[in-house]
Each structure stands twice: as C-alpha cells, then as structure tokens.
Design an enzyme around this catalytic site. Structure first.
Site, PDB file in Angstrom:
ATOM      1  N   ASP A  87      14.415  -0.100   8.192  1.00  0.00           N
ATOM      2  CA  ASP A  87      13.364  -0.838   8.895  1.00  0.00           C
ATOM      3  C   ASP A  87      13.967  -1.670  10.027  1.00  0.00           C
ATOM      4  O   ASP A  87      15.169  -1.963  10.026  1.00  0.00           O
ATOM      5  CB  ASP A  87      12.606  -1.752   7.912  1.00  0.00           C
ATOM      6  N   GLY A  88      13.133  -2.052  10.969  1.00  0.00           N
ATOM      7  CA  GLY A  88      13.545  -2.909  12.081  1.00  0.00           C
ATOM      8  C   GLY A  88      13.395  -4.375  11.718  1.00  0.00           C
ATOM      9  O   GLY A  88      13.146  -4.729  10.560  1.00  0.00           O
ATOM     10  N   GLY A 102       6.236  -8.706  12.952  1.00  0.00           N
ATOM     11  CA  GLY A 102       5.646  -8.677  14.296  1.00  0.00           C
ATOM     12  C   GLY A 102       4.559  -7.619  14.395  1.00  0.00           C
ATOM     13  O   GLY A 102       3.565  -7.784  15.096  1.00  0.00           O
ATOM     14  N   GLU A 109       6.315  -4.038   3.684  1.00  0.00           N
ATOM     15  CA  GLU A 109       7.760  -3.947   3.982  1.00  0.00           C
ATOM     16  C   GLU A 109       8.557  -4.685   2.911  1.00  0.00           C
ATOM     17  O   GLU A 109       9.598  -4.203   2.435  1.00  0.00           O
ATOM     18  CB  GLU A 109       8.046  -4.553   5.358  1.00  0.00           C
TER      19      GLU A 109
END
Ligand code: 5RP
Length: 229
Positions: A87-88, A102, A109
């Site tokens: 994941d970012g 964001g 998540e």
C-alpha cells in the site's frame, strides 16, 4: 502531480512487484491497498496474476481495477491469511509510521494491514517526512457522531474539516484533522483518537507500521527498514 513524481510511483510499485514475487508462494494471498501508487502495482501485477493465489482489496476502487485485469479478489473472510500487503502512504517517517487515508480507504487498509504477515509501503520521496502531521489526519466517523467527534478533535488541538460529499465504502464520513504537526508519539495519538466514541478509525498507522518501505527518489528505489530509536 508531476510526470517525474508519477514515474517514481511507478518505479516503487514495480520494485514491490519483484519483491512480492520473490517472497511469496503460488497460493499466496496478496493484500492490495488504494491510491495512485497502488494502481501502478495493480497494473504491473496483471502480467503475473497466475503466480499468486489471489488478492484481497482495501477498497471497492482497487477491487474493480483488479477484476478489470482478471485478477481474483477474495473477501477477507474467505482467506486464512494474507502473506503480504502492499500500500501507499500520505506521509511516512523513519519508524515507518504513516498517515494514510487521503483516498478515504483507511479503515479497510488498517484491517488488511492488521491481518497481513508483512506490510510493504510504496512511495515516492515526497511522502518521506521526519515528523508526521503536515498532511491532515483523516478520521473515519459514524455519521451521527460527526458533531461530537468534531468537538473532541478541537479539544485535542486539531482544526477539523469535514470532507463534504465523501462517503466511505463503509457508509461513513471523513473528518480531516489539520494542525497536529508535529505529532510526537504517533502510537499514543492513534490510540487517543480511536478511543473517541463514534470514530471508526484514524489514519495513523503507528501501532502497526510498515515492515519495509520501497522509497523511490532520484531515479532509484531504496529499501528502508524501521529505525527503532
Ligand atoms: C488511500 C491511501 C493512500 O495510500 C494514500 O492516500 C497515498 O495515495 P497515492 O498513492 O495516490 O499518493 O491511504 O486511502
């Protein structure tokens, strides 16, 4: 976003794919995050979709993109374990604690991150910070608790801003808590905000930080592990 930043996101995502393929078996379930960096990962994974057992997704948007490539997406309750989660982040510090959400997918998540044996964060250099909190902290809230949570965030010193018009995949709203910079103990703040009644979760990922960051900057991808001091 500049073209150069886009390229860095793609570099990080492609490095993550190599890492995932090297570390996982043919039946491994891979957790998939949400956002523009992860979209590069999903697109790269398409060519290797038969090399893994399948995926679980942290948002409807990612699930749709995965299925569009013919990549199998399981419900999290259908799988026994998640080998690795990619994941970012919106911000990540040297302890590999993050601000995420964001894109509004923070709760799912955080659930997949909790289940996964390993969490690999993919990011370009703009996400790397010494102290968290310049990026407004997303807080997912049960709609009827909006006013109450708002007042509690004010008491904690934040400037809350309602992300108007946004409803999460879980049917809730997002309040972005501005002005927390610099966050001292991210773990303490994560717990404190999660303890407000009506909060589903907040975007601090400190109690379960990333295990590895693949940080793309200056044309190369650097593997970063957590600094513990
Ligand atoms: C979504 C997230 C994303 O990981 C975060 O917003 C980073 O997104 P991008 O890769 O588009 O910069 O937490 O909820």
């Amino acid at each position: 976003m500049t073209q150069a930043q886009d390229q860095l996101k793609q570099d990080s995502a492609e490095a993550a794919l190599k890492y995932v393929l090297a570390k996982t078996s043919y039946d491994a379930i891979v957790g998939i995050g949400t956002g523009s960096t992860v979209n590069y990962f999903i697109d790269a994974l398409a060519a290797s979709k038969n090399r893994i057992g399948g995926t679980v997704a942290s948002s409807e948007a990612s699930a749709q993109r995965l299925r569009g490539h013919g990549i199998e997406v399981f419900d999290l309750n259908e799988v026994d374990e998640v080998a690795i989660y990619v994941d970012g982040a919106d911000e990540i510090n040297p302890r590999l604690e993050m601000i995420k959400g964001g894109g509004g997918a923070l709760t799912r998540e955080k659930i997949i991150a909790a289940v996964a044996r390993e969490f690999v964060c993919i990011a370009d250099g703009s996400k790397w910070v010494d102290h968290l909190g310049r990026f407004p902290l997303p807080v997912e809230v049960i709609p009827m608790a909006r006013g109450y949570v708002w007042r509690q965030l004010l008491k904690l010193g934040a400037r809350p801003v309602w992300r108007e018009g946004v409803i999460t995949d879980n049917g809730n709203i997002i309040i972005d808590a501005h002005d927390f910079y610099p966050i001292g103990s991210a773990r303490t703040m994560e717990e404190q905000i999660n303890n407000i009644v009506g909060v589903v979760t907040n975007g601090l990922f400190a109690l379960r930080p990333a295990d590895l960051l693949l940080l793309a900057r200056d044309g190369s991808v650097e593997p970063v592990v957590a600094k513990t001091t």
